[in-house]
Design a protein around this motif. Structure first.
Motif, mmCIF file in Angstrom:
data_model
loop_
_atom_site.group_PDB
_atom_site.id
_atom_site.type_symbol
_atom_site.label_atom_id
_atom_site.label_comp_id
_atom_site.label_asym_id
_atom_site.label_seq_id
_atom_site.Cartn_x
_atom_site.Cartn_y
_atom_site.Cartn_z
ATOM 1 N N THR A 98 79.750 21.778 150.043
ATOM 2 C CA THR A 98 80.251 22.817 151.084
ATOM 3 C C THR A 98 79.593 24.186 151.083
ATOM 4 O OG1 THR A 98 82.062 23.810 149.498
ATOM 5 C CG2 THR A 98 82.620 22.067 150.826
ATOM 6 N N GLY A 99 78.796 24.356 149.781
ATOM 7 C CA GLY A 99 78.151 25.539 149.496
ATOM 8 C C GLY A 99 78.998 26.675 149.254
ATOM 9 N N ILE A 100 80.330 26.536 148.673
ATOM 10 C CA ILE A 100 81.263 27.525 148.267
ATOM 11 C C ILE A 100 81.123 27.638 146.787
ATOM 12 C CG2 ILE A 100 83.671 27.800 147.896
ATOM 13 C CD1 ILE A 100 84.299 26.093 150.526
ATOM 14 N N TYR A 101 81.128 28.926 146.618
ATOM 15 C CA TYR A 101 81.189 29.399 145.018
ATOM 16 C C TYR A 101 82.410 29.305 144.408
ATOM 17 C CZ TYR A 101 76.440 31.327 145.975
ATOM 18 O OH TYR A 101 75.105 31.711 145.964
ATOM 19 N N ILE A 102 82.646 29.069 143.125
ATOM 20 C CA ILE A 102 83.793 28.907 142.368
ATOM 21 C C ILE A 102 83.668 29.455 141.107
ATOM 22 C CG2 ILE A 102 85.623 27.188 141.556
ATOM 23 C CD1 ILE A 102 84.453 25.055 143.403
ATOM 24 N N PHE A 103 84.546 30.145 140.912
ATOM 25 C CA PHE A 103 84.267 30.943 139.633
ATOM 26 C C PHE A 103 85.769 31.722 139.117
ATOM 27 C CE2 PHE A 103 82.829 33.781 142.953
ATOM 28 C CZ PHE A 103 83.572 34.778 142.606
ATOM 29 N N PRO A 104 85.943 32.241 137.772
ATOM 30 C CA PRO A 104 87.029 32.830 137.326
ATOM 31 C C PRO A 104 86.930 34.251 137.722
ATOM 32 C CG PRO A 104 85.548 32.342 135.436
ATOM 33 C CD PRO A 104 84.853 31.692 136.772
ATOM 34 N N ILE A 105 87.897 35.355 138.090
ATOM 35 C CA ILE A 105 87.984 36.729 138.032
ATOM 36 C C ILE A 105 87.213 37.285 137.073
ATOM 37 C CG2 ILE A 105 90.348 36.669 137.417
ATOM 38 C CD1 ILE A 105 88.512 39.040 139.922
ATOM 39 N N THR A 106 87.346 36.790 135.818
ATOM 40 C CA THR A 106 86.950 37.575 134.576
ATOM 41 C C THR A 106 85.540 37.124 134.479
ATOM 42 O OG1 THR A 106 87.394 35.487 133.585
ATOM 43 C CG2 THR A 106 89.092 37.119 133.242
ATOM 44 N N ALA A 107 84.703 36.816 135.522
ATOM 45 C CA ALA A 107 83.546 36.823 135.509
ATOM 46 C C ALA A 107 82.613 37.597 136.697
ATOM 47 C CB ALA A 107 82.750 35.498 135.726
ATOM 48 N N LEU A 108 83.415 38.368 137.616
ATOM 49 C CA LEU A 108 82.996 39.088 138.711
ATOM 50 C C LEU A 108 82.664 40.560 138.472
ATOM 51 C CD1 LEU A 108 82.580 38.592 141.830
ATOM 52 C CD2 LEU A 108 84.995 39.305 142.029
ATOM 53 N N LYS A 109 81.757 40.923 139.181
ATOM 54 C CA LYS A 109 81.436 42.415 139.337
ATOM 55 C C LYS A 109 80.922 42.502 140.616
ATOM 56 C CE LYS A 109 76.482 42.334 137.687
ATOM 57 N NZ LYS A 109 75.637 42.651 136.959
ATOM 58 N N PRO A 110 80.833 43.937 141.243
ATOM 59 C CA PRO A 110 79.964 43.893 142.388
ATOM 60 C C PRO A 110 78.567 43.537 142.689
ATOM 61 C CG PRO A 110 80.758 46.250 141.709
ATOM 62 C CD PRO A 110 80.976 44.913 140.426
#
Length: 424
Positions: A412-424
């Protein structure tokens, strides 16, 4: 008087403050109490005046010039306590072309009565920045290994990341993003949010008008029970009032409007507006905002929730997890000059948790799932949304609580990741 910045944790808003000070003569930083406005502003000034000090406020009421003779940039903290200072600052900005002379901070927007004391909006002279509690990236609880910018520019790589436990996620929700709560022991992290709620009820809800503390408490609890949902005013009224006649119903509506306005002016609640661009059937799009507290810890405090209670009630945990993710998304996308929305099709029931629109109009669609078992349903939701959009999202992603990688789904091209890896 200056703050010590020895223990200062850099904020994303610092960059925005620097940029605005180069453009405007003055800057107004607005946001909830205790979110760090004064501390952040003090990092950018050479002098400061604190109007919550009675003696200083008395001097300001006698003659505003007595507090505006300090070295610039000068911080005017809690300026709303002397509203006339706004027009004075605006005139000071008109005296010359010098930029970045003043930073004004406040935690309460003026009510209609005090707004009458201000005659000019300050447009072109006083810039405005909204500040929130700390995101997980700012507090050091997110590694920043995946970014909204990298996904937008198609530069995000697949990689393994540390998987957070659900207990760790629950603790982060209960703790909230209050700067003074970041280093507090885990068994005490609920104290500050609970104290915040009591402070609102004991003092902040009253200005020129006295309000019913018990009714406001019931409203706050109702909002907390409906955190991260599209809840009608009628539902809120039923939670705070019992009425038998039409007159009583009308009175309840007036009370609710007034009480919601107070919480809004105190920056306690945030409305996540509905996204309605580019959808094939515009008449089917819901326009009701999704309701949030400015920080999920306040909703938990209002309901007397603990991390253990969240662990034993996964439905409530899911709503509060959505809240902390959307708190961070709001901080990140506004830092990038964009805006946070949600989406709902009234006919089919199709909902997308978050739409982030970048400054140039590009957008992304985001689903939020606490556990891994919700990922397949989230993929289907995003795919349906994608197929109905005239202008397609630049990227789509699923943000989870406990996932061990940043990965782009090959199908699908959808990214999957945990919130504890995110930044702007």
């Amino acid at each position: 008087m200056r703050f010590s910045n020895e223990k200062y944790l850099p904020r994303l808003v610092d960059k925005n403050i620097d940029e605005y000070l180069k453009v405007f003569g003055a800057l107004s930083v607005e946001g909830p109490k205790w979110c760090g406005k004064t501390w952040s502003a003090s990092k950018h000034v050479k002098s400061a005046v604190y109007l919550d000090d009675e003696e200083t406020r008395e001097r300001a009421l006698l003659d505003l010039n007595l507090i505006l003779d300090e070295e610039t940039p000068e911080l005017i903290d809690e300026w709303h306590l002397v509203p006339k200072i706004w027009d004075k600052i605006r005139r000071k900005c008109d005296e010359d072309t010098e930029k970045g002379k003043y930073i004004l901070t406040c935690s309460t927007e003026l009510n209609d009565e005090k707004q009458k004391e201000i005659f000019h909006s300050g447009a072109g002279r006083i810039g405005k920045i909204k500040m929130y509690t700390m995101s997980l990236y700012e507090s050091g609880d997110s590694t920043g290994e995946v970014s909204l910018t990298a996904m937008l520019e198609k530069k995000q790589k697949n990689l393994k990341v540390k998987i957070p436990t659900l207990q760790e996620i629950a603790n982060l929700i209960i703790r909230g993003g209050w700067p003074s709560n970041i280093q507090v022991d885990k068994d005490k992290i609920s104290i500050i949010p609970k104290s915040y709620i009591e402070s609102i009820l004991d003092k902040d809800i009253n200005d020129e008008k006295r309000r019913d503390k018990n009714k406001m408490r019931m409203l706050i609890r109702s909002l907390a029970r409906n955190e991260s949902t599209i809840v009608s005013n009628q539902t809120l009224i039923k939670d705070i009032e019992e009425y038998e006649t039409e007159d009583e119903l009308i009175e309840s509506r007036i009370t609710l409007t007034d009480y919601l306005d107070v919480l809004d002016r105190l920056h306690i609640i945030e409305n996540q507006e509905a996204y309605n661009e580019n959808y094939r059937s515009k008449e089917r799009i819901g326009k009701t905002p999704k309701r949030h507290f400015t920080d999920p810890s306040l909703a938990c405090a209002a309901l007397n929730l603990t991390s253990n209670k969240l662990m034993n009630d996964l439905k409530t945990f899911g709503f509060m997890f959505e809240s902390i993710v959307e708190r961070d998304l709001r901080i990140y996308i506004e830092y990038l000059g964009g805006h946070l929305y949600h989406f709902r099709d009234k006919i089919t029931g199709l909902e997308v948790d978050s739409i982030i629109e970048f400054s140039d109009g590009d957008y992304a669609a985001i689903e939020i799932k606490l556990g891994y078992n919700g990922i397949e349903d989230a993929k289907k939701t995003l795919s349906r949304f994608y197929n109905n959009m005239i202008v397609k999202p630049k990227f789509m992603c699923i943000i989870t609580g406990n996932f061990s990688a940043v990965v782009k789904d090959p199908e699908t091209g959808i990214y999957i990741f945990p919130i504890t890896a995110l930044k702007p």
